[in-house]
Design an enzyme around this catalytic site. Structure first.
Site, PDB file in Angstrom:
ATOM      1  N   GLY A 142       0.803  -1.212   0.000  1.00 50.38           N
ATOM      2  CA  GLY A 142       0.000   0.000   0.000  1.00 50.38           C
ATOM      3  C   GLY A 142       0.840   1.267   0.000  1.00 50.38           C
ATOM      4  N   ASP A 160      -6.436   1.043   7.282  1.00 51.01           N
ATOM      5  CA  ASP A 160      -6.927  -0.020   8.168  1.00 51.01           C
ATOM      6  C   ASP A 160      -5.773  -1.004   8.333  1.00 51.01           C
ATOM      7  OD1 ASP A 160      -8.262  -2.002   9.489  1.00 51.01           O
ATOM      8  OD2 ASP A 160      -9.826  -2.269   7.981  1.00 51.01           O
TER       9      ASP A 160
HETATM   10  N1  SAM Z   1      -8.516  -4.264  12.394  1.00 47.86           N
HETATM   11  C1  SAM Z   1      -7.130  -4.543  12.516  1.00 47.86           C
HETATM   12  C2  SAM Z   1      -6.446  -3.922  13.697  1.00 47.86           C
HETATM   13  O1  SAM Z   1      -6.530  -2.709  13.878  1.00 47.86           O
HETATM   14  O2  SAM Z   1      -5.811  -4.642  14.457  1.00 47.86           O
HETATM   15  C3  SAM Z   1      -6.422  -4.324  11.231  1.00 47.86           C
HETATM   16  C4  SAM Z   1      -6.995  -5.268  10.224  1.00 47.86           C
HETATM   17  S1  SAM Z   1      -6.266  -5.607   8.774  1.00 47.86           S
HETATM   18  C5  SAM Z   1      -6.392  -7.353   8.852  1.00 47.86           C
HETATM   19  C6  SAM Z   1      -4.605  -5.143   8.728  1.00 47.86           C
HETATM   20  C7  SAM Z   1      -3.984  -5.460   7.377  1.00 47.86           C
HETATM   21  O3  SAM Z   1      -2.920  -4.541   7.062  1.00 47.86           O
HETATM   22  C8  SAM Z   1      -3.376  -6.866   7.271  1.00 47.86           C
HETATM   23  O4  SAM Z   1      -4.197  -7.637   6.441  1.00 47.86           O
HETATM   24  C9  SAM Z   1      -1.989  -6.609   6.650  1.00 47.86           C
HETATM   25  O5  SAM Z   1      -1.683  -7.551   5.633  1.00 47.86           O
HETATM   26  C10 SAM Z   1      -2.134  -5.207   6.096  1.00 47.86           C
HETATM   27  N2  SAM Z   1      -0.883  -4.485   5.861  1.00 47.86           N
HETATM   28  C11 SAM Z   1       0.198  -4.377   6.662  1.00 47.86           C
HETATM   29  N3  SAM Z   1       1.164  -3.659   6.045  1.00 47.86           N
HETATM   30  C12 SAM Z   1       0.702  -3.307   4.816  1.00 47.86           C
HETATM   31  C13 SAM Z   1       1.227  -2.564   3.714  1.00 47.86           C
HETATM   32  N4  SAM Z   1       2.452  -2.035   3.746  1.00 47.86           N
HETATM   33  N5  SAM Z   1       0.440  -2.395   2.621  1.00 47.86           N
HETATM   34  C14 SAM Z   1      -0.807  -2.914   2.582  1.00 47.86           C
HETATM   35  N6  SAM Z   1      -1.343  -3.620   3.581  1.00 47.86           N
HETATM   36  C15 SAM Z   1      -0.612  -3.820   4.690  1.00 47.86           C
END
Ligand code: SAM
Length: 286
Positions: A142, A160
């Site tokens: 992202g 998120d």
């Molecule tokens: N509701 C959750 C919390 O606050 O604990 C967050 C949920 S969501 C599952 C978080 C997501 O961020 C994960 O699926 C992870 O793969 C994603 N993530 C982490 N780093 C990222 C990045 N650099 N780019 C895109 N997504 C990322």
């Protein structure tokens, strides 16, 4: 009293506290290219998604988080049409965004496709908008996506993300927020989950400073309960380009053409009330 092996426990090192849920069985475990993903069947909270040992989503209480990460910012923007979600792989925020009929396109960029595939299996209700023609799901970094985004191409960005450790850490940096600022239009708004006001004020301070350094002049935090996260009290922080956030579209929030379980116009107003200690802390971060 010591808990037996049938409990999942997350320890919060910062303030030396712990949260436990009684589990019936572990439904899934894998090490993806990015993180360890587990799913448990619990006694009282339905399914529980855990990433790298940290609770992410439960069947019982995810509506609090997903509704408060989406509806307050979407009803604050005057006319949100183009939305991006960074992270959010469980797809619950995507589903809430697409409840807004005015949203024309919502792209979700999660680095780890496995989080979405596992969610489709164990949280199908969160993934029910994935086939909406307005939804686009990308599985790439992202941060890079945001750097490459066209200037002025988004109305709302929802970060998120996981906690600011591991692959999610850069998502809390000035450099990332500057890319978000560039990608947003003049009325554009960013919102990011900002941890617990009771346990993580240093993270909130860093976010405030980084938002402002990136050019977001208006910064405001909203609060909501989240039982499965440390302390049970959580927050999200909105940034806008003008000196203050616009008043929210209260009439639209009252007449919203979809059902929610937590969010409504009164909750919106109340969520932005600033506790005394928080107001003082924010004043000291100027
Ligand atoms: N509701 C959750 C919390 O606050 O604990 C967050 C949920 S969501 C599952 C978080 C997501 O961020 C994960 O699926 C992870 O793969 C994603 N993530 C982490 N780093 C990222 C990045 N650099 N780019 C895109 N997504 C990322």
């Amino acid at each position: 009293m010591a808990l037996d092996k049938n409990w999942f426990t997350e320890i919060e090192e910062e303030i030396q506290s712990a949260f436990s849920l009684k589990v019936r069985k572990k439904l899934h475990e894998e090490q993806s290219a990015f993180q360890k993903i587990e799913v448990y069947e619990t006694e009282g909270f339905g399914h529980l998604l855990v990433i790298d040992g940290f609770t992410m989503v439960s069947t019982r209480d995810n509506f609090l988080y997903h509704e408060m990460m989406t509806h307050p910012v979407l009803f604050t923007h005057p006319d949100p049409k183009r939305v991006a979600i960074i992270g959010g792989g469980d797809c619950g925020s995507l589903r809430e965004v697409l409840r807004h009929p005015g949203v024309e396109h919502c792209v979700q960029i999660d680095i780890d496709e496995r989080v979405t595939r596992v969610s489709e299996q164990f949280f199908p209700e969160l993934c029910e908008a994935n086939d909406d023609p307005r939804a686009e799901l990308l599985f790439i970094d992202g941060i890079q996506w945001m750097k490459d985004a066209e200037p002025n191409s988004l109305d709302v960005i929802i970060v998120d993300s996981t906690d600011p450790i591991g692959p999610g850490e850069v998502l809390f940096s000035t450099e990332f927020y500057a890319a978000c600022h560039r990608a947003l239009g003049e009325d554009g708004l960013i919102v990011q989950q900002s941890e617990s006001p009771l346990a993580h004020l240093p993270i909130l301070e860093r976010m405030y400073r980084s938002y402002r350094a990136a050019g977001f002049r208006a910064v405001q935090t909203l609060f909501f309960p989240q039982p499965i996260y440390p302390t049970g009290w959580w927050s999200a922080t909105i940034g806008g380009k003008a000196d203050s956030l616009p008043g929210f579209r209260e009439a639209d929030a009252r007449d919203k053409p979809f059902a929610t379980r937590y969010y409504n116009a009164e909750i919106h107003r109340a969520a932005f009330a600033q506790p005394e200690f928080f107001r003082e802390a924010v004043a000291s971060w100027r």
